[in-house]
Motif scaffolding. Structure first.
Motif, short mmCIF file in Angstrom:
data_model
loop_
_atom_site.label_atom_id
_atom_site.label_comp_id
_atom_site.label_asym_id
_atom_site.label_seq_id
_atom_site.Cartn_x
_atom_site.Cartn_y
_atom_site.Cartn_z
N PHE A 58 27.07 28.28 44.57
CA PHE A 58 28.29 29.03 44.83
C PHE A 58 28.75 28.82 46.28
CE2 PHE A 58 26.26 30.94 41.22
CZ PHE A 58 27.30 31.35 40.40
N ASP A 59 29.94 29.31 46.59
CA ASP A 59 30.49 29.14 47.94
C ASP A 59 30.05 30.25 48.89
OD1 ASP A 59 31.94 31.22 46.90
OD2 ASP A 59 33.91 30.44 47.51
N ALA A 60 29.26 31.19 48.39
CA ALA A 60 28.78 32.29 49.22
C ALA A 60 27.44 32.78 48.66
CB ALA A 60 29.80 33.43 49.22
N ALA A 61 26.76 33.60 49.45
CA ALA A 61 25.48 34.14 49.00
C ALA A 61 25.68 35.00 47.75
CB ALA A 61 24.85 34.97 50.11
N VAL A 62 24.72 34.89 46.82
CA VAL A 62 24.85 35.58 45.54
C VAL A 62 23.56 36.29 45.17
CG1 VAL A 62 26.64 34.08 44.60
CG2 VAL A 62 24.24 33.43 44.36
N MET A 63 23.69 37.21 44.19
CA MET A 63 22.56 37.92 43.62
C MET A 63 22.69 37.94 42.11
SD MET A 63 22.32 41.25 46.11
CE MET A 63 21.09 41.97 45.03
N CYS A 64 21.57 38.17 41.45
CA CYS A 64 21.57 38.39 40.00
C CYS A 64 20.97 39.77 39.76
CB CYS A 64 20.72 37.33 39.28
SG CYS A 64 21.68 35.97 38.65
N PRO A 65 21.78 40.77 39.49
CA PRO A 65 21.23 42.12 39.28
C PRO A 65 20.20 42.14 38.16
CG PRO A 65 23.63 42.16 39.42
CD PRO A 65 23.23 40.74 39.32
N THR A 66 19.06 42.71 38.43
CA THR A 66 17.97 42.75 37.45
C THR A 66 18.40 43.38 36.14
OG1 THR A 66 16.38 42.91 39.26
CG2 THR A 66 15.61 43.50 37.06
N ALA A 67 19.21 44.42 36.22
CA ALA A 67 19.61 45.16 35.02
C ALA A 67 20.46 44.32 34.08
CB ALA A 67 20.37 46.42 35.42
N ARG A 68 21.08 43.25 34.59
CA ARG A 68 21.99 42.48 33.75
C ARG A 68 21.47 41.07 33.46
NH1 ARG A 68 28.23 42.97 34.71
NH2 ARG A 68 28.02 42.05 32.62
N ARG A 69 20.28 40.74 33.92
CA ARG A 69 19.77 39.39 33.70
C ARG A 69 19.58 39.08 32.22
NH1 ARG A 69 15.63 37.54 38.54
NH2 ARG A 69 17.07 37.96 40.26
N GLY A 70 19.30 40.09 31.43
CA GLY A 70 19.11 39.87 30.01
C GLY A 70 20.35 39.41 29.29
N GLU A 71 21.51 39.55 29.93
CA GLU A 71 22.76 39.11 29.32
C GLU A 71 22.96 37.60 29.45
OE1 GLU A 71 26.12 41.46 30.58
OE2 GLU A 71 24.79 43.15 31.06
N ILE A 72 22.22 36.96 30.38
CA ILE A 72 22.31 35.51 30.55
C ILE A 72 21.58 34.86 29.37
CG2 ILE A 72 21.77 33.56 32.04
CD1 ILE A 72 21.80 35.52 34.39
N SER A 73 22.19 33.87 28.74
CA SER A 73 21.61 33.35 27.49
C SER A 73 21.74 31.84 27.39
CB SER A 73 22.29 34.00 26.28
OG SER A 73 23.67 33.65 26.25
N ILE A 74 20.92 31.26 26.51
CA ILE A 74 21.00 29.86 26.12
C ILE A 74 20.82 29.80 24.61
CG2 ILE A 74 18.53 29.48 26.58
CD1 ILE A 74 19.28 26.58 27.32
N ASP A 75 21.52 28.89 23.96
CA ASP A 75 21.51 28.85 22.49
C ASP A 75 20.49 27.86 21.94
OD1 ASP A 75 22.71 26.51 23.25
OD2 ASP A 75 24.54 26.79 22.07
N ASN A 76 20.50 27.71 20.64
CA ASN A 76 19.70 26.72 19.89
C ASN A 76 18.19 26.84 20.10
OD1 ASN A 76 21.94 25.65 18.68
ND2 ASN A 76 22.16 23.96 20.12
N GLY A 77 17.72 28.08 20.25
CA GLY A 77 16.28 28.31 20.28
C GLY A 77 15.61 28.04 21.60
N GLY A 110 29.82 39.26 36.07
CA GLY A 110 29.02 40.33 36.64
C GLY A 110 27.53 40.09 36.62
N THR A 111 27.06 39.08 35.90
CA THR A 111 25.63 38.77 35.94
C THR A 111 25.26 38.05 37.23
OG1 THR A 111 26.04 36.77 34.63
CG2 THR A 111 25.32 38.73 33.45
N VAL A 112 26.28 37.55 37.93
CA VAL A 112 26.12 37.03 39.29
C VAL A 112 27.12 37.77 40.16
CG1 VAL A 112 26.31 35.03 40.82
CG2 VAL A 112 25.37 34.76 38.51
N ILE A 113 26.66 38.33 41.27
CA ILE A 113 27.54 39.08 42.15
C ILE A 113 27.42 38.57 43.57
CG2 ILE A 113 27.51 41.17 40.73
CD1 ILE A 113 25.47 42.34 42.70
N GLY A 114 28.45 38.85 44.36
CA GLY A 114 28.46 38.47 45.77
C GLY A 114 28.51 39.68 46.67
N TYR A 115 29.14 39.52 47.84
CA TYR A 115 29.25 40.58 48.84
C TYR A 115 29.99 41.78 48.27
CZ TYR A 115 30.56 42.79 53.29
OH TYR A 115 30.74 43.67 54.32
N LYS A 116 29.51 42.97 48.59
CA LYS A 116 30.07 44.24 48.08
C LYS A 116 30.12 44.27 46.55
CE LYS A 116 32.76 45.74 52.07
NZ LYS A 116 31.98 47.01 52.21
N GLU A 117 29.14 43.58 45.93
CA GLU A 117 28.96 43.55 44.48
C GLU A 117 30.19 43.01 43.75
OE1 GLU A 117 27.55 47.23 42.93
OE2 GLU A 117 25.78 47.27 44.23
#
Length: 471
Positions: A58-77, A110-117
């Motif tokens: 990304f073009d700036a520092a980022v975070m992945c909130p723990t509470a929403r990491r489960g929403e990140i997905s990959i398909d086909n098993g 929202g699964t990746v956030i930057g400054y001031k969320e």
């Protein structure tokens, strides 16, 4: 006097104006982080299957909130085993990727956030994996003049590859079977292969090391075992030095020896290398004269950290001048031995590639100079990860058998085998201490590890080697 009054009056007006607050203050804005790049890039083809790291920058520092990491997905098993947000990057470790398959990774807004969320926009990126390679391994060793027993050993290795794995133990430092004896004492089984090290070639013959006494290797061979050898090639710290090492350095705690200078006429490196090659060829000929074929693994781990994230270069002097010089040195040794009539060797080259981002393929000497690809693996606790490494090397070197040439701190061979890592042999490194009791916590593979490995039907012990192996 008037000028001074005018100046003071003007200054007061400026200060008054500067202290006034604007009627409509502008609120501080925090822009959402924007995706700059993805590796592998969106739509990439031919990506390695098994396990990979997907890196989103990304073009700036980022975070992945723990509470929403489960929403990140990959398909086909496929699976996501790890998510790491560090600086401007988010790294997803993807697993269970099958060959010839397509995958899409989705990161909702929202699964990746930057400054001031401030949330990054939703991201979707796709890639497809490469086709599996089909192995077509040569039926004979690369040396066309190999002795009949060497050819017989190679044929046996080929016959068990993918079906069985040979157990192996390395000498404690140099010219003995101490580790193999410890394994046998507490498991009741001897390893099928014993590896010796010519690490003290510079000192031999001496009262504490004499490689001309081939009895350790011959005794092992005579009892039906397979003989293997490696060479930690120690050279002087500097020209004329009496201190020896294989570690590069500044001449006081490492060697100034440069492999590129081996090919410069009259250099001390050339004189040293040629003398050492003549000496070790003579010792290996003693084994050839005794009818003993040798699985030969020289110049190992050449790339060191050249291609890893550390970029700290080679661990041993033979890798410090880069891949081109290393390949030239390997072939120089091969041709030198051939010219000396040394034909009892099966050549093993050690790869250090661990993932598609850490490729040491420029160091590969070439199919015409290598019989077997070795991989040294330490401190990986998941058999599935080792299977990924095995598959990667199968894909990179489809014409060669693969072996676990060194190991320590890894799952026992039954677990590796069941995961699909069907190495030709395995060889735990020796322990640096001298306690050889049954319950000794061996640094690399304790007795419990050996018992579990021997319990697997795929593991071959010395007594299970064919009696007519060399006939």
């Amino acid at each position: 006097m008037k000028k001074h009054k005018l100046y003071i009056f003007g200054t007061l007006l400026f200060l008054a104006a500067s202290c006034q607050k604007p009627d409509n203050p502008v609120p501080e804005q925090a822009e959402a982080p924007k995706l700059v790049s993805v590796s592998p890039e969106n739509g990439a083809e031919g990506v390695m299957y098994g396990s990979i790291d997907l890196i989103l920058s990304f073009d700036a520092a980022v975070m992945c909130p723990t509470a929403r990491r489960g929403e990140i997905s990959i398909d086909n098993g496929a699976s996501i085993s790890k998510i790491d947000a560090n600086g401007k990057n988010v790294t997803l470790t993807l697993g269970n990727l099958e060959p010839s398959s397509s995958y899409t990774v989705t990161l909702p807004e929202g699964t990746v956030i930057g400054y001031k969320e401030n949330p990054a926009k939703a991201i979707s990126t796709s890639f497809s994996t490469r086709e599996p390679s089909s192995q077509a391994i040569s039926e004979s060793p690369v040396n066309p003049d190999a002795t009949e027993r060497t050819k017989a050993l190679y044929s046996y290795l080929l016959s068990i590859y993918g079906k069985k794995t040979l157990s192996g133990a390395i000498a404690k430092v140099n010219w003995n079977t101490t580790e193999a004896e410890w394994v046998a004492k507490w498991t009741g089984k001897w390893p099928a292969m014993a590896t010796f090290d010519y690490i003290h070639l510079f000192a031999s013959p001496a009262n504490w090391i004499d490689y001309s006494d081939i009895s350790p290797a011959k005794d092992w061979f005579d009892r039906g075992g397979i003989v293997s050898a490696c060479w930690h090639w120690n050279v002087p710290y500097s020209e004329g030095s009496a201190d020896y090492t294989c570690t590069p350095g500044n001449g006081s705690n490492g060697t100034l020896f440069r492999p590129a200078n081996i090919f410069k006429e009259g250099s001390w490196e050339q004189k040293t290398a040629d003398a050492d090659l003549a000496k070790i060829a003579g010792y290996l000929k003693l084994l050839q004269d005794a009818g003993i074929p040798v699985i030969w693994r020289p110049l190992h781990e050449a790339a060191g950290n050249t291609y890893t994230q550390y970029h700290s270069g080679a661990w041993f002097w033979w890798g410090v001048d880069g891949a081109e010089t290393y390949v030239k040195l390997w072939r120089y040794m091969y041709d030198y031995f051939k010219k000396e009539g040394l034909n009892n060797l099966i050549w093993v080259w050690t790869s250090q590639t661990s993932c598609t981002e850490d490729m040491d393929t420029p160091f590969y000497p070439g199919d015409g100079y290598v019989d077997i690809i070795g991989k040294d693996i330490y401190n990986i606790s998941y058999a599935s990860k080792i299977w990924d490494i095995f598959r990667l090397h199968s894909d990179l070197y489809p014409n060669k058998m693969l072996t676990l040439s060194e190991n320590g701190g890894v799952p026992s061979m039954d677990k590796q085998w069941n995961a699909g890592a069907t190495w030709l042999w395995f060889m735990p490194w020796y322990d640096y201490n001298n306690d050889y009791t049954e319950n000794y916590a061996h640094q690399h593979a304790d007795i419990a590890w050996w018992k579990a490995s021997f319990a697997d039907e795929a593991t071959i012990s010395l007594d299970e080697l064919p009696k007519d192996l060399y006939r």
